[in-house]
Design a protein around this motif. Sequence first.
Motif, mmCIF file in Angstrom:
data_model
loop_
_atom_site.group_PDB
_atom_site.id
_atom_site.type_symbol
_atom_site.label_atom_id
_atom_site.label_comp_id
_atom_site.label_asym_id
_atom_site.label_seq_id
_atom_site.Cartn_x
_atom_site.Cartn_y
_atom_site.Cartn_z
ATOM 1 N N SER A 69 0.829 -1.196 0.000
ATOM 2 C CA SER A 69 0.000 0.000 0.000
ATOM 3 C C SER A 69 0.868 1.253 0.000
ATOM 4 N N GLU A 70 0.558 2.206 -0.883
ATOM 5 C CA GLU A 70 1.353 3.426 -0.988
ATOM 6 C C GLU A 70 0.602 4.667 -0.538
ATOM 7 N N GLU A 94 -4.980 2.749 -6.857
ATOM 8 C CA GLU A 94 -4.691 1.679 -5.909
ATOM 9 C C GLU A 94 -5.995 1.291 -5.216
ATOM 10 N N ARG A 112 -2.250 -3.279 -6.178
ATOM 11 C CA ARG A 112 -1.348 -2.201 -6.554
ATOM 12 C C ARG A 112 -1.861 -1.498 -7.810
ATOM 13 N N CYS A 144 -2.585 -3.171 -11.423
ATOM 14 C CA CYS A 144 -2.777 -4.618 -11.329
ATOM 15 C C CYS A 144 -4.056 -4.997 -12.063
#
Length: 274
Positions: free
Chosen positions: A65-66, A213, A243, A246
């Motif tokens: 997770s960003e 995301e 992500r 994805c």
Amino acid sequence: MTKRQYYVPQGGLPPQTQLLTDRAVFTEAYAVIPKGTFSDIVTSALPFWDKARFWVLARPMTGFSETFSHYIGEVAPGGGSTRPDTASGVQSVVFVVDGEVALTINGTEHRLETGGYAYIPAGAEWSLRNDTGAAARFHWIRKRFQPVEGLDAPDAFVINENDLTPISMPDTNGVWATTRFVDPEDLRHDMHVNIVTFQPGGVIPFAETHVMEHGLYVLEGKAVYRLNQDWVEVEAGDYMWLRAFCPQACYAGGPGPFRYLLYKDVNRHMPLEL
């Protein structure tokens, strides 16, 4: 509107006789955290929270997770916090899936029953307590707010899912719908937390591949989900992290609706520095 049921983790610990084989998957593109992993021994305590514990589903880290963190909180009777978040510049969504809490935002108290949803802007003063006789459980999604010059910050609001009508996706005959808590045209918001519902047999008919995301917690039902190059089975209580870019799709197998709480980052330019 029909009141919904939401899967709620209860903790505990599997017996010593249980097989170790499970559906947990962690890759560079996605992760699946099955409901069976939500045991007592993986909960976290947080500063200034009383009689509370948290399952951490997602947190910013390299290769995962960003943009956000996602918790499931459990607060016992008499518990809560008058200083729930010690970080500055952070906005939150609270979604109650079991019981009832008293949520105060900038001096105004709100009662959030099961299905209750609150958006708490960055910089707001807020507190949460459980003054009932039973445990309360809720999802808590946090993201650092990205202000934009010329756009006002979004306002706090409280609503209940049961008071909203899901919006059908185009050309799906109602088998794929989204319960939207924020107007997609409101560019003040830099994240959306929605509920997506598929009726049995409903599909995402192509591999979505996009910059947003995702965090997905399955509230109800089961499905087969396409994540990157893999098909995985998921059910109520499972969590998926995806992500950016994805590939993703799903097939809802029934016998009842397949529903999940969905986080995504929206409405901002892409940062050009790593």
